[in-house]
Enzyme design. Sequence first.
Site, mmCIF file in Angstrom:
data_model
loop_
_atom_site.group_PDB
_atom_site.id
_atom_site.type_symbol
_atom_site.label_atom_id
_atom_site.label_comp_id
_atom_site.label_asym_id
_atom_site.label_seq_id
_atom_site.Cartn_x
_atom_site.Cartn_y
_atom_site.Cartn_z
ATOM 1 N N ASP A 288 -10.419 3.804 2.223
ATOM 2 C CA ASP A 288 -10.579 3.161 3.359
ATOM 3 C C ASP A 288 -11.450 4.371 4.150
ATOM 4 O OD1 ASP A 288 -9.429 0.814 3.080
ATOM 5 O OD2 ASP A 288 -7.706 1.214 4.054
ATOM 6 N N LYS B 107 0.741 -1.207 0.131
ATOM 7 C CA LYS B 107 0.088 0.101 -0.001
ATOM 8 C C LYS B 107 0.915 1.506 -0.065
ATOM 9 C CE LYS B 107 -4.218 -1.449 2.232
ATOM 10 N NZ LYS B 107 -5.087 -0.878 3.277
HETATM 11 P P1 ATR Z 1 -3.722 -1.464 8.736
HETATM 12 O O1 ATR Z 1 -3.194 -1.017 7.466
HETATM 13 O O2 ATR Z 1 -4.688 -2.439 8.623
HETATM 14 O O3 ATR Z 1 -4.319 -0.192 9.323
HETATM 15 P P2 ATR Z 1 -1.169 -1.377 10.115
HETATM 16 O O4 ATR Z 1 -0.703 -0.106 9.452
HETATM 17 O O5 ATR Z 1 -0.165 -2.224 10.276
HETATM 18 O O6 ATR Z 1 -2.241 -1.956 9.290
HETATM 19 O O7 ATR Z 1 -1.843 -0.852 11.648
HETATM 20 C C1 ATR Z 1 -2.175 -1.677 12.526
HETATM 21 C C2 ATR Z 1 -2.624 -0.856 13.743
HETATM 22 O O8 ATR Z 1 -3.266 -1.766 14.839
HETATM 23 C C3 ATR Z 1 -1.668 -0.020 14.334
HETATM 24 O O9 ATR Z 1 -2.533 1.016 14.664
HETATM 25 C C4 ATR Z 1 -1.028 -0.847 15.525
HETATM 26 O O10 ATR Z 1 -0.730 -0.043 16.480
HETATM 27 P P3 ATR Z 1 0.960 0.542 16.400
HETATM 28 O O11 ATR Z 1 1.157 1.661 15.395
HETATM 29 O O12 ATR Z 1 1.421 1.000 17.994
HETATM 30 O O13 ATR Z 1 1.805 -0.665 15.938
HETATM 31 C C5 ATR Z 1 -2.422 -1.443 16.041
HETATM 32 N N1 ATR Z 1 -2.003 -2.641 16.742
HETATM 33 C C6 ATR Z 1 -1.741 -3.871 16.376
HETATM 34 N N2 ATR Z 1 -1.589 -4.703 17.342
HETATM 35 C C7 ATR Z 1 -2.143 -4.144 18.407
HETATM 36 C C8 ATR Z 1 -2.111 -4.417 19.642
HETATM 37 N N3 ATR Z 1 -1.759 -5.697 20.405
HETATM 38 N N4 ATR Z 1 -2.416 -3.500 20.626
HETATM 39 C C9 ATR Z 1 -2.723 -2.139 20.456
HETATM 40 N N5 ATR Z 1 -2.420 -1.755 19.129
HETATM 41 C C10 ATR Z 1 -2.198 -2.707 18.163
#
Ligand code: ATR
Length: 291
Positions: A107, A71
Amino acid sequence: MEVSGKTKVFCVIGNPIEHSLSPIMHNAAFRHLNIDAVYVAFKVEEEALEDAVRGMRSLGICGMNVTMPHKTAIVKYLDETDPAAKLVGAVNTVLNANGKLVGFNTDGVGALRALEENYVKPRDKKFLLLGAGGAGRAIAFQLAQEADELVILNRDADKARVLADALRKRFNKKVVGESLLHNVLKNWIKDADVLINATSVGMHPHQNETLVEKSLLRPELTVMDIVYDPIETRLLKDAKSVGAKVIYGTEMLVFQGAASFEIWLNRPAPVNIMRKAIVERLQARGLSLER
Ligand code: ATR
């Protein structure tokens, strides 16, 4: 519809891609509207992305969806990107406009339409958004324009702060970015009208996880989750049980897909047909052990 020499081709690229629901959703739409087009999925490795974009040009593929891990990286290979995709730094839709490749991010508009179609008008409402990843940023970009107030909480607090600063400057609205700590969440959720989970927490195979304990939920809150596998996440189950209005992740999936469809074909997408196709597929998956 028979595939012929005139059939238009659309696709999604990503890795992994086998479980993508986009082919199901878009082919159902093409069939329903009798459009001479097919939608296929291509597994594309990171180092092959540039070649894949060249392939789109040379083969005349009309439209493309882009998913993990491409992306962000795809932006530099496109001829143009729309303002939302620019600020978000991620593209999920590419239009081939007579050889010019234009990137969009649907999105945010998808989430907004999911809210509106479920009778939630963002104006005058206070939003609490969990997550500042790709999807979170796209949703925040739309909400900052529409809502009364937007609070973004992210595990990595810097991401939330940087995003909030950029949106506040651009739209001159109240936008706050903070850390996703229990006490911070507890403080902001009290005043929120709508809570959106834009993180991956609660997704299969971790369907028992939630970022929001049930005691913080209340009947006046609307709760939307972007996670759609399972369809009813732990967060939405808890929200339902306290009498809150819930909006499923399948809604955002349908409306971001519908927005892509409308960019490519310049006509309204058959959202009910698209929703039915993906819900049926997800339900079938939920019943089977193989995913
Ligand atoms: P997407 O494109 O689906 O948004 P991404 O860019 O990888 O995927 O984002 C994942 C989101 O989920 C982020 O906000 C991530 O938080 P971080 O930026 O701190 O990594 C969040 N996320 C994933 N696992 C998490 C967890 N266990 N607790 C809190 N936030 C989580």
